[in-house]
Design a protein around this motif. Sequence first.
Motif, short mmCIF file in Angstrom:
data_model
loop_
_atom_site.label_atom_id
_atom_site.label_comp_id
_atom_site.label_asym_id
_atom_site.label_seq_id
_atom_site.Cartn_x
_atom_site.Cartn_y
_atom_site.Cartn_z
N TYR A 39 38.34 27.00 30.58
CA TYR A 39 39.32 27.81 31.32
C TYR A 39 38.64 28.54 32.47
CZ TYR A 39 42.98 31.31 32.15
OH TYR A 39 43.93 32.11 32.73
N LEU A 40 37.49 29.16 32.19
CA LEU A 40 36.77 29.89 33.23
C LEU A 40 36.28 28.94 34.32
CD1 LEU A 40 34.79 32.36 30.97
CD2 LEU A 40 36.85 32.83 32.31
N SER A 41 35.83 27.77 33.93
CA SER A 41 35.39 26.77 34.90
C SER A 41 36.56 26.32 35.78
CB SER A 41 34.81 25.57 34.15
OG SER A 41 34.42 24.58 35.05
N TYR A 42 37.72 26.16 35.17
CA TYR A 42 38.93 25.80 35.91
C TYR A 42 39.25 26.87 36.96
CZ TYR A 42 43.90 25.01 36.81
OH TYR A 42 45.12 24.82 37.42
N LEU A 43 39.20 28.13 36.56
CA LEU A 43 39.49 29.22 37.50
C LEU A 43 38.53 29.21 38.67
CD1 LEU A 43 40.20 32.22 35.09
CD2 LEU A 43 41.87 30.83 36.35
N VAL A 44 37.25 29.07 38.39
CA VAL A 44 36.24 29.07 39.45
C VAL A 44 36.44 27.89 40.40
CG1 VAL A 44 33.77 28.79 39.91
CG2 VAL A 44 34.53 30.36 38.13
N SER A 45 36.72 26.73 39.85
CA SER A 45 36.87 25.55 40.71
C SER A 45 38.17 25.58 41.52
CB SER A 45 36.79 24.27 39.88
OG SER A 45 37.88 24.17 39.00
N MET A 46 39.21 26.16 40.98
CA MET A 46 40.49 26.20 41.70
C MET A 46 40.56 27.35 42.70
SD MET A 46 42.02 23.54 40.66
CE MET A 46 43.73 23.70 41.13
N ILE A 47 39.96 28.47 42.36
CA ILE A 47 40.07 29.67 43.21
C ILE A 47 38.89 29.76 44.19
CG2 ILE A 47 40.12 32.20 43.15
CD1 ILE A 47 41.65 31.95 40.49
N HIS A 48 37.79 29.12 43.88
CA HIS A 48 36.59 29.13 44.74
C HIS A 48 36.06 30.55 44.92
CE1 HIS A 48 37.40 24.95 45.61
NE2 HIS A 48 38.62 25.28 45.94
N ALA A 49 35.92 31.24 43.80
CA ALA A 49 35.38 32.61 43.81
C ALA A 49 34.33 32.70 42.72
CB ALA A 49 36.49 33.62 43.57
N PRO A 50 33.34 33.57 42.90
CA PRO A 50 32.33 33.74 41.86
C PRO A 50 32.92 34.39 40.60
CG PRO A 50 31.94 35.27 43.65
CD PRO A 50 33.07 34.40 44.07
N LEU A 51 32.29 34.11 39.49
CA LEU A 51 32.73 34.62 38.19
C LEU A 51 31.71 35.63 37.67
CD1 LEU A 51 34.53 34.44 35.59
CD2 LEU A 51 33.03 32.58 34.88
N LEU A 52 32.20 36.77 37.23
CA LEU A 52 31.36 37.77 36.59
C LEU A 52 31.84 37.92 35.15
CD1 LEU A 52 29.19 39.99 36.80
CD2 LEU A 52 30.99 41.56 37.50
N LEU A 53 30.94 37.67 34.20
CA LEU A 53 31.27 37.78 32.79
C LEU A 53 30.81 39.12 32.26
CD1 LEU A 53 30.06 34.28 31.61
CD2 LEU A 53 32.40 34.98 31.97
N TYR A 54 31.67 39.80 31.52
CA TYR A 54 31.29 41.06 30.91
C TYR A 54 31.40 40.91 29.41
CZ TYR A 54 31.34 45.82 29.27
OH TYR A 54 31.05 46.98 28.60
N SER A 55 30.32 41.24 28.72
CA SER A 55 30.31 41.17 27.27
C SER A 55 29.60 42.41 26.74
CB SER A 55 29.57 39.91 26.80
OG SER A 55 29.47 39.90 25.41
N ARG A 56 30.28 43.14 25.93
CA ARG A 56 29.69 44.35 25.36
C ARG A 56 29.16 44.04 23.97
NH1 ARG A 56 33.06 49.15 23.27
NH2 ARG A 56 31.43 50.21 22.17
N GLN A 57 27.90 44.22 23.78
CA GLN A 57 27.28 43.97 22.50
C GLN A 57 27.16 45.29 21.74
OE1 GLN A 57 26.53 40.92 21.40
NE2 GLN A 57 27.30 40.08 23.31
N PRO A 58 27.57 45.30 20.46
CA PRO A 58 27.46 46.55 19.67
C PRO A 58 26.02 46.93 19.38
CG PRO A 58 28.40 44.76 18.35
CD PRO A 58 28.14 44.23 19.72
#
Length: 58
Positions: A39-58
């Motif tokens: 899904y994230l790859s689809y968004l990047v390829s269709m929108i042509h914008a960089p992706l920033l992932l945020y993950s909070r680790q406990p």
Amino acid sequence: MKILIVADEESQYIWDHFDPERFKDVELILSCGDLKAAYLSYLVSMIHAPLLLYSRQP
């Protein structure tokens, strides 16, 4: 700057009815949550914008 923020659930609207005109000004995609890589790859390829992932680790 327009930022598309996605989290937790895939949007059927974006998957099934993608309209490039609606997302033409998006400059960054911010993902916070459990989304499939495909899904994230689809968004990047269709929108042509960089992706920033945020993950909070406990």
